[in-house]
Design a protein around this motif. Structure first.
Motif, PDB file in Angstrom:
ATOM      1  N   ASP A   1     -23.168 -68.299  24.861  1.00  0.00           N
ATOM      2  CA  ASP A   1     -24.642 -68.405  24.366  1.00  0.00           C
ATOM      3  C   ASP A   1     -25.381 -67.217  24.803  1.00  0.00           C
ATOM      4  OD1 ASP A   1     -27.204 -68.798  23.565  1.00  0.00           O
ATOM      5  OD2 ASP A   1     -26.988 -71.016  23.822  1.00  0.00           O
ATOM      6  N   HIS A   2     -25.871 -66.237  24.171  1.00  0.00           N
ATOM      7  CA  HIS A   2     -26.240 -64.874  24.535  1.00  0.00           C
ATOM      8  C   HIS A   2     -27.751 -65.060  25.111  1.00  0.00           C
ATOM      9  CE1 HIS A   2     -22.544 -62.859  23.822  1.00  0.00           C
ATOM     10  NE2 HIS A   2     -22.598 -63.070  22.448  1.00  0.00           N
ATOM     11  N   ARG A   3     -28.403 -66.250  24.826  1.00  0.00           N
ATOM     12  CA  ARG A   3     -29.745 -66.532  25.478  1.00  0.00           C
ATOM     13  C   ARG A   3     -29.888 -67.268  26.675  1.00  0.00           C
ATOM     14  NH1 ARG A   3     -33.923 -64.057  22.595  1.00  0.00           N
ATOM     15  NH2 ARG A   3     -33.441 -64.313  20.243  1.00  0.00           N
ATOM     16  N   THR A   4     -28.813 -68.113  26.912  1.00  0.00           N
ATOM     17  CA  THR A   4     -28.700 -69.137  28.104  1.00  0.00           C
ATOM     18  C   THR A   4     -27.640 -68.599  29.023  1.00  0.00           C
ATOM     19  OG1 THR A   4     -27.493 -70.682  27.138  1.00  0.00           O
ATOM     20  CG2 THR A   4     -29.839 -70.967  26.747  1.00  0.00           C
TER      21      THR A   4
ATOM     22  N   ALA B   1     -31.622 -56.045  29.274  1.00  0.00           N
ATOM     23  CA  ALA B   1     -33.010 -56.229  28.204  1.00  0.00           C
ATOM     24  C   ALA B   1     -32.414 -56.322  26.795  1.00  0.00           C
ATOM     25  CB  ALA B   1     -33.907 -55.161  28.506  1.00  0.00           C
ATOM     26  N   LEU B   2     -32.955 -57.037  25.965  1.00  0.00           N
ATOM     27  CA  LEU B   2     -32.580 -57.151  24.671  1.00  0.00           C
ATOM     28  C   LEU B   2     -33.128 -55.809  24.010  1.00  0.00           C
ATOM     29  CD1 LEU B   2     -31.072 -58.543  22.082  1.00  0.00           C
ATOM     30  CD2 LEU B   2     -33.559 -59.729  21.705  1.00  0.00           C
TER      31      LEU B   2
ATOM     32  N   ILE C   1     -27.381 -61.841  27.740  1.00  0.00           N
ATOM     33  CA  ILE C   1     -26.591 -62.337  28.524  1.00  0.00           C
ATOM     34  C   ILE C   1     -25.083 -62.330  27.983  1.00  0.00           C
ATOM     35  CG2 ILE C   1     -25.656 -64.047  30.246  1.00  0.00           C
ATOM     36  CD1 ILE C   1     -28.577 -64.869  30.139  1.00  0.00           C
ATOM     37  N   THR C   2     -24.099 -61.794  28.714  1.00  0.00           N
ATOM     38  CA  THR C   2     -22.790 -61.642  28.522  1.00  0.00           C
ATOM     39  C   THR C   2     -22.057 -61.663  29.515  1.00  0.00           C
ATOM     40  OG1 THR C   2     -21.186 -60.429  26.902  1.00  0.00           O
ATOM     41  CG2 THR C   2     -22.715 -59.001  28.160  1.00  0.00           C
ATOM     42  N   TYR C   3     -20.777 -61.622  29.315  1.00  0.00           N
ATOM     43  CA  TYR C   3     -19.599 -61.597  30.562  1.00  0.00           C
ATOM     44  C   TYR C   3     -18.833 -60.426  30.573  1.00  0.00           C
ATOM     45  CZ  TYR C   3     -21.273 -66.291  31.766  1.00  0.00           C
ATOM     46  OH  TYR C   3     -22.056 -67.362  32.193  1.00  0.00           O
ATOM     47  N   ASP C   4     -18.315 -60.018  31.651  1.00  0.00           N
ATOM     48  CA  ASP C   4     -17.414 -59.089  31.686  1.00  0.00           C
ATOM     49  C   ASP C   4     -16.213 -59.177  32.575  1.00  0.00           C
ATOM     50  OD1 ASP C   4     -16.195 -56.496  31.699  1.00  0.00           O
ATOM     51  OD2 ASP C   4     -17.708 -55.623  32.587  1.00  0.00           O
TER      52      ASP C   4
END
Length: 136
Positions: A58-61, A79-80, A107-110
């Motif tokens: 979930d890219h917001r939380t 920042a969006l 928010i994302t993951y790498d």
């Protein structure tokens, strides 16, 4: 994680690699070099794979959809809206709305880590049992 200094030394070169058993997962850490930036990072293969579906969240939380994501991958918050967009937003809607827009994060993951210390801290915090697998 036992032998932390030896592991850090092994991963301090751009060609270092190691295998770990983290709870029920087999994790392969491999150094990847970037010749354009003259740097390297550590990639994490979980059970032999880098699956793009594991990056889903979930890219917001920032709530990940998969257990592998939470345990092994690096959370990235950005920042969006760009500074230029925020300045334009402020001219059109005012300071309050611009501040609200600036507060929105993406928010994302790498699966790559720039710092071995950060990776080690994350692994220790999210796994109960970590052992090194000796390659034959």
């Amino acid at each position: 994680m036992e032998q932390a200094d030896a592991l850090k030394e092994q991963m301090a070169s751009p060609w270092g690699s190691m295998k770990l058993k983290c709870d029920a997962f087999e994790v392969h850490l491999s150094q990847q070099t970037d010749s354009t930036k003259k740097s390297w990072s550590t990639l994490i293969y979980v059970d032999g794979y880098l699956k793009g579906t594991w990056l889903a969240c979930d890219h917001r939380t920032g709530e990940p959809e998969h257990e592998e994501t939470r345990r092994f991958y690096r959370k990235v918050t950005r920042a969006l809206h760009s500074k230029k967009e925020i300045e334009l937003y402020q001219k059109i809607y005012g300071k309050r709305k611009a501040a609200e827009a600036q507060a929105i994060k993406f928010i994302t993951y790498d699966w790559s880590w720039k710092s071995f210390s950060s990776l080690k801290k994350h692994l220790l915090a999210n796994n109960t049992s970590i052992t090194r697998i000796n390659e034959i």
